[in-house]
Scaffold this motif. Structure first.
Motif, mmCIF file in Angstrom:
data_model
loop_
_atom_site.group_PDB
_atom_site.id
_atom_site.type_symbol
_atom_site.label_atom_id
_atom_site.label_comp_id
_atom_site.label_asym_id
_atom_site.label_seq_id
_atom_site.Cartn_x
_atom_site.Cartn_y
_atom_site.Cartn_z
ATOM 1 N N GLY A 125 -9.678 10.968 13.191
ATOM 2 C CA GLY A 125 -10.520 10.498 11.950
ATOM 3 C C GLY A 125 -9.377 10.170 10.959
ATOM 4 N N LEU A 126 -7.924 10.919 11.600
ATOM 5 C CA LEU A 126 -6.973 11.257 10.054
ATOM 6 C C LEU A 126 -6.026 9.404 10.070
ATOM 7 N N ILE A 127 -5.940 9.550 11.888
ATOM 8 C CA ILE A 127 -5.079 8.360 12.181
ATOM 9 C C ILE A 127 -6.151 7.136 12.228
ATOM 10 N N GLU A 128 -7.522 7.313 12.204
ATOM 11 C CA GLU A 128 -8.223 5.809 11.799
ATOM 12 C C GLU A 128 -7.496 5.788 10.476
ATOM 13 N N GLU A 129 -8.173 6.462 9.684
ATOM 14 C CA GLU A 129 -7.775 6.125 7.653
ATOM 15 C C GLU A 129 -6.386 5.383 7.374
ATOM 16 N N ILE B 165 -4.442 3.941 9.503
ATOM 17 C CA ILE B 165 -3.923 2.705 10.393
ATOM 18 C C ILE B 165 -4.829 2.131 9.160
ATOM 19 N N THR B 166 -6.159 2.454 8.769
ATOM 20 C CA THR B 166 -7.419 1.336 7.641
ATOM 21 C C THR B 166 -6.496 1.258 6.188
ATOM 22 N N ARG B 167 -5.557 2.238 6.146
ATOM 23 C CA ARG B 167 -5.480 2.753 4.216
ATOM 24 C C ARG B 167 -4.844 0.972 3.850
ATOM 25 N N GLU B 168 -5.129 0.603 2.474
ATOM 26 C CA GLU B 168 -4.286 -0.659 2.793
ATOM 27 C C GLU B 168 -3.267 -0.578 2.742
ATOM 28 N N GLY B 169 -2.467 -1.691 2.921
ATOM 29 C CA GLY B 169 -1.066 -2.106 2.555
ATOM 30 C C GLY B 169 -0.184 -2.060 4.673
ATOM 31 N N THR B 170 -1.272 -1.129 5.438
ATOM 32 C CA THR B 170 -0.256 -1.270 6.507
ATOM 33 C C THR B 170 -0.382 -2.629 7.220
ATOM 34 N N ASP B 171 0.506 -1.850 7.483
ATOM 35 C CA ASP B 171 0.703 -3.765 8.480
ATOM 36 C C ASP B 171 1.521 -3.548 9.684
ATOM 37 N N TYR B 172 1.075 -4.091 10.862
ATOM 38 C CA TYR B 172 1.996 -4.500 12.265
ATOM 39 C C TYR B 172 2.499 -5.016 12.444
ATOM 40 N N GLY B 173 2.295 -6.272 11.648
ATOM 41 C CA GLY B 173 3.642 -6.933 12.371
ATOM 42 C C GLY B 173 2.748 -8.696 12.629
ATOM 43 N N GLU B 174 3.296 -9.452 13.144
ATOM 44 C CA GLU B 174 3.379 -10.668 13.848
ATOM 45 C C GLU B 174 2.012 -10.951 15.036
ATOM 46 N N GLU C 206 -1.486 -9.556 16.261
ATOM 47 C CA GLU C 206 -2.347 -8.587 16.139
ATOM 48 C C GLU C 206 -3.274 -6.869 17.378
ATOM 49 N N PHE C 207 -2.891 -6.072 16.756
ATOM 50 C CA PHE C 207 -3.846 -4.839 17.979
ATOM 51 C C PHE C 207 -5.016 -3.977 17.625
ATOM 52 N N SER C 208 -5.649 -4.462 18.833
ATOM 53 C CA SER C 208 -7.406 -3.742 18.242
ATOM 54 C C SER C 208 -6.883 -1.998 17.641
ATOM 55 N N LEU C 209 -8.095 -1.883 16.993
ATOM 56 C CA LEU C 209 -8.252 -0.568 16.620
ATOM 57 C C LEU C 209 -7.722 0.834 17.981
ATOM 58 N N ALA C 210 -7.627 0.986 18.997
ATOM 59 C CA ALA C 210 -7.333 1.318 20.147
ATOM 60 C C ALA C 210 -6.494 1.763 20.066
ATOM 61 N N GLN C 211 -5.693 0.329 20.039
ATOM 62 C CA GLN C 211 -4.178 0.073 20.387
ATOM 63 C C GLN C 211 -3.336 0.797 18.911
ATOM 64 N N LYS C 212 -3.822 0.644 18.004
ATOM 65 C CA LYS C 212 -2.929 1.207 17.209
ATOM 66 C C LYS C 212 -2.762 2.662 17.156
ATOM 67 N N VAL C 213 -4.226 3.635 17.987
ATOM 68 C CA VAL C 213 -4.321 5.052 17.289
ATOM 69 C C VAL C 213 -3.339 5.234 18.078
ATOM 70 N N SER C 214 -3.197 4.743 18.935
ATOM 71 C CA SER C 214 -2.517 4.810 20.810
ATOM 72 C C SER C 214 -1.057 4.836 19.924
ATOM 73 N N SER D 222 -1.791 13.475 4.443
ATOM 74 C CA SER D 222 -1.470 12.659 5.261
ATOM 75 C C SER D 222 -0.782 12.356 6.271
ATOM 76 N N ILE D 223 -0.120 11.578 6.885
ATOM 77 C CA ILE D 223 0.074 10.989 7.947
ATOM 78 C C ILE D 223 1.754 10.276 6.975
ATOM 79 N N LEU D 224 2.356 11.160 7.265
ATOM 80 C CA LEU D 224 3.814 9.989 6.580
ATOM 81 C C LEU D 224 4.734 10.646 7.711
ATOM 82 N N THR D 225 5.804 9.369 7.183
ATOM 83 C CA THR D 225 7.142 9.204 8.458
ATOM 84 C C THR D 225 7.762 11.099 8.030
#
Length: 80
Positions: free
Chosen positions: A15-19, A21-30, A32-40, A63-66
């Motif tokens: 749940g924390l990872i999905e939140e 990933i879906t947080r406003e402003g998260t960008d994975y570049g050009e 597109e990845f599935s939710l499962a790929q992003k979680v991984s 929170s998840i931070l660098t």
């Protein structure tokens, strides 16, 4: 305070990872990845220590931070 990701239940971590990933402003570049790929991807970053989980007792939030941002966050003096 940093929380080792292995101490969080699998469901809570998912749940924390999905939140994160879906947080406003998260960008994975050009590409597109599935939710499962992003979680991984996030799980691998946690395992490498590139990102960490931080609990803020003042706001009772997590929170998840660098790693770099977390070191700034956790080194702030308390304003109590």
């Amino acid at each position: 305070m940093m929380i080792p990701y292995k101490q969080i239940s699998p469901d809570a971590l998912q749940g924390l990872i999905e939140e994160f990933i879906t947080r406003e402003g998260t960008d994975y570049g050009e590409m597109e990845f599935s939710l499962a790929q992003k979680v991984s991807q996030v799980e691998r970053q946690l395992a490498r220590g590139d990102i960490v989980i931080v609990f803020d007792p003042a706001t009772e939030s997590i929170s998840i931070l660098t790693k770099q941002d977390a070191s700034l966050f956790t080194s702030k003096p308390d304003n109590d």
